[in-house]
Each structure stands twice: as structure tokens, then as C-alpha cells.
Scaffold this motif. Structure first.
Motif, PDB file in Angstrom:
ATOM      1  N   GLY A 127       1.006  -0.710  -0.320  1.00  9.38           N
ATOM      2  CA  GLY A 127       0.065  -0.048  -0.123  1.00  9.38           C
ATOM      3  C   GLY A 127       0.952   1.189   0.232  1.00  9.38           C
ATOM      4  O   GLY A 127       1.845   1.719   0.485  1.00  9.38           O
ATOM      5  N   VAL A 128       0.429   2.336  -0.845  1.00 13.43           N
ATOM      6  CA  VAL A 128       1.220   3.820  -0.942  1.00 13.43           C
ATOM      7  C   VAL A 128       0.740   4.938  -0.097  1.00 13.43           C
ATOM      8  O   VAL A 128      -0.400   4.945  -1.174  1.00 13.43           O
ATOM      9  N   ASP A 171       1.178  -6.096   3.009  1.00 12.97           N
ATOM     10  CA  ASP A 171       2.048  -6.939   3.688  1.00 12.97           C
ATOM     11  C   ASP A 171       3.191  -5.224   4.472  1.00 12.97           C
ATOM     12  O   ASP A 171       4.129  -5.394   5.261  1.00 12.97           O
ATOM     13  N   PHE A 172       3.482  -4.550   3.190  1.00 12.94           N
ATOM     14  CA  PHE A 172       4.164  -3.296   3.557  1.00 12.94           C
ATOM     15  C   PHE A 172       3.124  -2.119   3.026  1.00 12.94           C
ATOM     16  O   PHE A 172       2.068  -2.012   2.371  1.00 12.94           O
ATOM     17  N   VAL A 173       3.091  -0.724   4.086  1.00 12.65           N
ATOM     18  CA  VAL A 173       2.736  -0.059   3.833  1.00 12.65           C
ATOM     19  C   VAL A 173       3.782   1.296   3.955  1.00 12.65           C
ATOM     20  O   VAL A 173       4.665   1.115   4.586  1.00 12.65           O
ATOM     21  N   PHE A 174       4.127   1.879   2.425  1.00 14.85           N
ATOM     22  CA  PHE A 174       5.029   3.714   2.408  1.00 14.85           C
ATOM     23  C   PHE A 174       3.991   4.424   2.570  1.00 14.85           C
ATOM     24  O   PHE A 174       2.770   4.685   1.659  1.00 14.85           O
ATOM     25  N   LEU A 175       4.371   5.196   3.096  1.00 10.19           N
ATOM     26  CA  LEU A 175       3.702   6.216   3.878  1.00 10.19           C
ATOM     27  C   LEU A 175       4.785   7.662   2.725  1.00 10.19           C
ATOM     28  O   LEU A 175       6.176   7.510   2.969  1.00 10.19           O
ATOM     29  N   CYS A 176       4.941   8.312   1.752  1.00 11.28           N
ATOM     30  CA  CYS A 176       4.981   9.270   0.882  1.00 11.28           C
ATOM     31  C   CYS A 176       3.908  10.205   0.169  1.00 11.28           C
ATOM     32  O   CYS A 176       4.234  10.535  -0.320  1.00 11.28           O
ATOM     33  N   LEU A 177       4.576  10.995   2.060  1.00  6.20           N
ATOM     34  CA  LEU A 177       3.816  12.486   2.047  1.00  6.20           C
ATOM     35  C   LEU A 177       4.516  13.682   2.460  1.00  6.20           C
ATOM     36  O   LEU A 177       5.820  12.849   2.549  1.00  6.20           O
ATOM     37  N   THR A 204       1.862  -6.149   9.262  1.00 10.06           N
ATOM     38  CA  THR A 204       1.869  -5.181   8.607  1.00 10.06           C
ATOM     39  C   THR A 204       3.586  -4.150   8.960  1.00 10.06           C
ATOM     40  O   THR A 204       3.499  -4.095  10.213  1.00 10.06           O
ATOM     41  N   ILE A 205       3.984  -3.585   8.261  1.00 12.43           N
ATOM     42  CA  ILE A 205       5.359  -3.124   8.626  1.00 12.43           C
ATOM     43  C   ILE A 205       4.783  -1.718   7.705  1.00 12.43           C
ATOM     44  O   ILE A 205       4.441  -1.720   6.641  1.00 12.43           O
ATOM     45  N   LEU A 206       5.444  -0.886   8.197  1.00 10.57           N
ATOM     46  CA  LEU A 206       5.251   0.172   7.428  1.00 10.57           C
ATOM     47  C   LEU A 206       6.132   1.249   8.029  1.00 10.57           C
ATOM     48  O   LEU A 206       7.354   1.502   8.412  1.00 10.57           O
ATOM     49  N   VAL A 207       6.645   1.322   5.993  1.00 10.56           N
ATOM     50  CA  VAL A 207       7.876   1.948   6.423  1.00 10.56           C
ATOM     51  C   VAL A 207       7.497   3.789   5.378  1.00 10.56           C
ATOM     52  O   VAL A 207       6.626   4.425   4.535  1.00 10.56           O
ATOM     53  N   LYS A 220      12.815  -8.182   5.186  1.00 11.21           N
ATOM     54  CA  LYS A 220      11.722  -7.690   4.369  1.00 11.21           C
ATOM     55  C   LYS A 220      12.462  -7.321   3.370  1.00 11.21           C
ATOM     56  O   LYS A 220      11.521  -7.066   2.446  1.00 11.21           O
ATOM     57  N   ILE A 221      11.801  -6.177   3.565  1.00 13.48           N
ATOM     58  CA  ILE A 221      12.175  -4.136   3.137  1.00 13.48           C
ATOM     59  C   ILE A 221      13.069  -5.261   1.751  1.00 13.48           C
ATOM     60  O   ILE A 221      12.752  -4.460   0.492  1.00 13.48           O
ATOM     61  N   ALA A 222      14.497  -5.707   2.106  1.00 10.82           N
ATOM     62  CA  ALA A 222      15.322  -5.697   0.887  1.00 10.82           C
ATOM     63  C   ALA A 222      15.151  -6.966   0.653  1.00 10.82           C
ATOM     64  O   ALA A 222      15.043  -6.590  -0.955  1.00 10.82           O
TER      65      ALA A 222
END
Ligand code: UDX
Length: 460
Positions: A19-20, A93-99, A129-132, A193-195
Motif C-alpha cells: 500500500g502506498v 504486507d508493507f505500507v509506504f508513507l510518501c507524504l 504489516t510493516i509501515l515504512v 523483508k524490506i530488502a
């Protein structure tokens, strides 16, 4: 921390659900490129008109290769766009914060977009979930985000930082062929996991803790800003010494300790990141008890550079009432971004001094300009040059190298070139009767050095 190779291999075969949050320049590039790498990406943005545009395959920004990647993602159904953040994170599985992290009045970063988005999605994310965060944030923000999450089981959503180093204009390339990927996580398995998401990209992966990763991004941009202010200072030095900054920088660039990039003097540095992040880092440092005087100086030198370019124009024409043709409004070529553009800083100073500024940029229109009044935007370079006394090159667009000098001679009222990007062929313009002023190089009315042909390297 080291990257665990086995987790990378596993990720190669299985696309992750990503998720972005935020479909701006960083979110859109990251989302489209992750989809290209085989992951399933749902990208959310509160701007409904932007989401509609993206769903129709248009991106609304000038970014090489990005529209094609978005189209690929839509066609393969690996990329979709929604307005509801909950929809983007529900299965992720991953949420990327691009704000965005815009500057506050004191230069510090405003984290309100990020913190309210995290509050909104906190209850919707699945366990594990991993919040990145990819946004540039002050060191310590990941810990703050953990507190905002405040999940019942505090350990079930890990927070990590994975800074972006994307240059506008080459963002897709920078994402897919990065010099390095930096991962900040306080747990080795989270970092692995992120790698894994980047497993198909051959690059160096630097794994560290969250605070160090957050600091790395700020320091990287601060270093680039300082390097450019150093180069612009060296150019000013060359002017008073009668040396040629182009040759100086060519020689420096061969030194691998210095590196060949970011050695071009110019009208000052700008864009959406370098000025904002440099000011934010000065603020972060001061708050933590360190006076980052070197970076403060780099910012000051940059302001002086805008003034120096205006002084170069004023050396040739009386600004009050003079018409100045300004070529280039974007902060650099291959983008339509005018945020903190040196060109606009200079235009404002020229207008304040009484000049009439007529500008042209291949990618920027009059509607894009809200922040500056009195600037006339023309539809081409020749219209901008009509009846002008001075021609100022502010952005290094290739199209300006091909200008028809004979046509411009007849259009201009007086014939002065101020080339803030050292872009034009000096001798050609001088031959046609122009005075030529560059940055850190010989002006047309200065004696040129005797050019001795380089000697053949001695054969041993
Ligand atoms: C920057 C960083 O490079 C990128 O890693 C980060 O993530 C976002 O910010 P960007 O804003 O796209 O990227 O601009 P960049 O290409 O770095 O250029 C910054 C400024 O420096 C521009 O105003 C540019 O014209 C100027 N510049 C760059 C020079 O004057 N001379 C140079 O040699 C290089």
C-alpha cells in the motif's frame, strides 16, 4: 546489521502486497516501480481529481518514463489507485508513507500529513504489516509513528524508514538503478523483508537503525547542497582570480574522492528538497544542541548566488525599466517543477529592481506561476527576447543550446547574455556582437587564456 541473503531470494519469486499512501512524485514513482518489479500495489491519495487522472493512465507531471511505468502497472493489474487509504492498506504486507513534509515558518518539517495518515490507518492495518516511511523526516520520527500507531499489541506493526534518493527528471531510473538502498529498522527480520522488495535490483543495501536512516537522508541532501555552494563559491573565486571554473571542476572531477557529479556552477540550487531539507536539518541540529554552521553558510551562499546573478545583469544594463529575457523557470531541466526555483528567486529580484521580465520555459506555463507577480510568460524563447536588453539563461534546457543567434540579434534591443548555466557557445554569441557573462568563466571583454594543445601522455 547485515542483509540476510536467504530472505532476498524468497522475495524474488513472490510479489508482496504494497500500500502506498500519497501519489505525489515519490509515491507515484515508488508505486509504479514496485509494480514493475512484480509486487501488487494499491496507491492512495486524497486528491480525487489526481486519482481519476491516474486511473485514466495520465500522470500530470513531467517525469521521464513514469507514464509508461504507470500504464504498464494498470495494464498488468498490479497497480491501482484509490482515494481511501484504508483500501490501500487493508491487505498490505508493507505500507509506504510518501507524504509531504512541508517546512514550517522556522524551517522545521511539518509532520501533520504523516501523523494524521498514520492515525487514520492505524486500526485498519493487518497484524504483521510493516509501515515504512519514505518521506524525508526528522530523526526520531519512526519512534513517534510507533506511538501514534498505539496498536493494542504494540509489536504487531513494525515501523521502518527507507529514504528515497530520487532526482526529479530521472526518478524512475534512480529507483530501478539506485546507487544504494538505505533501510532503517530496529529489527533484523523487518530489514530483511524490506530488502526483499528490492531483490531484483542489483545495488548496495545499507541496513541500519531508524534514526540513522532518517539522519542519512538529511545528511545526503545537506552534503549535495554544501558541495554546490562550494562550487558556486569556487566559481566566484575564479572570477576574481581570472581562472576558468570549468577546467577547475573537470580536474577535480577526476579525483574519485571528490566525484564527478554536482560540480557545475549555476544560478544557485533549488527544487523541492535541497533547500527545504537543508533548512530542516539546521533546525533539527539546533534543537538537538548542535550549531550546524557549515550548512547555515551553504544556505547563505546560495542566497548570495541569486544576488550575484542579478548583479551580473545589472553590470550590463540599468535594471530600472530594462526588459530582461529570462530563459528557464523550472529549477532544473527535464522537469516542470518551479518549487524553490533559482530562476524565480532571480526574477523576483530583477522585478523588485524595476526590470520588466519576460520569461519562457519549455515545460512551465503562466498558470503554473502563482508566487510571482509582474512576470510575463511568453510562448517561446524568441517572444521572450523581443525588445530585451539582456538575455539571462537560468535553466539548462537543451533547447536553449540550439537558439537561432541571428534571429535573436535582430529581436533584441541591446545585446547582453548572462549565462547562469554556462550553457551557450560563448564565442558564437560574441561573434554576433553580444557581450557574454558566464559563471566562473571568462567574460567576453576579458582576455582569454592562451590555449596550449594538451600534450600527448608520455609513453613509458
Ligand atoms: C534532490 C536529490 O538529488 C535527491 O537525491 C533527493 O532525493 C531529492 O532532492 P532534485 O530535487 O531532483 O533531487 O534535484 P537535483 O538534481 O539534486 O538538483 C538540485 C539543484 O542543484 C538544482 O537546482 C540543480 O540545478 C542544481 N545543480 C545540480 C547545480 O547547480 N549543479 C550541479 O552540478 C548539479
Amino acid at each position: 546489521m547485515q542483509v540476510n541473503e536467504s530472505s532476498l531470494v524468497g522475495a524474488r519469486d513472490v510479489g508482496a502486497e504494497i500500500g502506498v499512501i500519497g501519489a505525489g512524485y515519490v509515491g507515484l514513482t515508488s508505486g509504479a516501480c514496485f509494480a514493475y518489479l512484480g509486487h501488487e500495489v494499491v496507491c492512495a491519495d486524497v486528491d480525487e481529481s489526481k486519482i481519476n487522472l491516474l486511473n485514466s493512465g495520465r500522470i500530470g507531471i513531467h517525469e521521464q518514463g513514469l507514464a509508461a511505468k504507470v500504464e504498464d502497472g494498470l495494464t498488468s493489474n498490479r497497480l491501482s489507485f484509490v482515494t481511501d487509504p484504508a483500501e490501500a492498506v487493508a491487505k498490505a504486507d508493507f505500507v509506504f508513507l510518501c507524504l509531504p513534509t512541508p517546512p514550517r515558518k522556522d524551517g522545521s518539517a511539518d509532520l501533520s500529513f504523516i501523523s494524521s495518515a498514520v492515525s487514520e490507518i492505524a486500526r485498519v492495518m493487518q497484524p504483521d504489516t510493516i509501515l515504512v516511511s519514505k518521506s524525508t523526516v526528522p530523526p526520531g520520527t519512526s519512534e513517534l509513528l510507533e506511538q501514534i500507531l498505539a496498536r493494542a499489541d504494540v509489536t504487531d506493526v513494525a515501523v521502518a524508514h527507507n529514504p528515497e534518493f530520487l532526482r526529479e527528471g530521472t526518478a524512475v531510473n534512480d529507483f530501478l538503478q539506485p546507487d544504494r538502498v538505505v533501510i532503517g529498522a530496529n529489527d533484523q527480520s523487518v530489514a530483511d523483508k524490506i530488502a526483499g522488495l528490492y531483490a531484483n535490483i542489483p545495488t548496495q543495501i545499507v541496513v541500519t537503525d531508524t534514526t540513522t536512516a532518517e539522519t542519512t537522508k538529511y545528511v545526503a541532501n545537506a552534503f549535495l547542497a554544501t558541495k554546490l555552494s562550494f562550487v558556486n563559491s569556487a566559481a566566484a573565486l575564479c572570477e576574481v582570480l581570472g581562472a576558468d571554473v570549468k577546467d577547475v571542476m573537470t580536474a577535480l572531477g577526476h579525483d574519485r574522492r571528490i566525484g564527478a557529479g554536482f560540480l557545475k556552477p549555476g544560478p544557485g540550487w533549488g527544487g523541492s528538497c535541497l533547500p527545504k531539507d537543508s533548512r530542516a536539518l539546521v533546525n533539527v541540529a539546533a534543537t538537538a544542541g548542535y550549531d550546524f554552521s557549515l550548512l547555515r553558510s551553504a544556505l547563505e551562499v546560495n542566497e548570495q548566488q541569486f544576488d550575484r546573478i542579478v548583479a551580473k545583469v545589472a553590470d550590463r544594463v540599468v535594471l530600472e525599466g530594462a526588459r530582461v529575457a529570462l530563459l528557464g523557470l523550472a529549477f532544473k531541466a527535464e522537469t516542470n517543477d518551479i518549487r524553490s526555483s533559482p530562476s524565480l528567486e532571480i526574477a523576483q529580484r530583477l522585478i523588485d529592481a524595476g526590470a520588466k521580465v519576460h520569461a519562457y520555459d519549455p515545460a512551465v506555463t503562466a498558470e503554473d506561476l502563482h508566487e510571482i507577480t509582474g512576470l510575463v510568460v511568453e510562448s517561446d524563447a524568441y517572444a521572450a527576447c523581443a525588445r530585451a536588453s539582456a538575455l539571462l539563461i537560468a535553466t539548462e534546457w537543451n533547447e536553449f543550446r540550439q537558439l537561432d543567434v541571428e534571429r535573436i540579434v535582430t529581436l533584441m534591443y541591446d545585446h547582453h547574455i548572462i549565462d547562469a548555466r554556462n550553457l551557450l557557445h560563448r564565442d558564437l554569441w560574441v561573434k554576433h556582437g553580444f557581450t557574454y557573462t558566464g559563471v566562473g568563466i571568462f567574460n567576453s571583454d576579458e582576455k582569454l587564456p592562451v590555449r596550449v594543445p594538451a600534450r600527448q601522455a608520455r609513453q613509458e
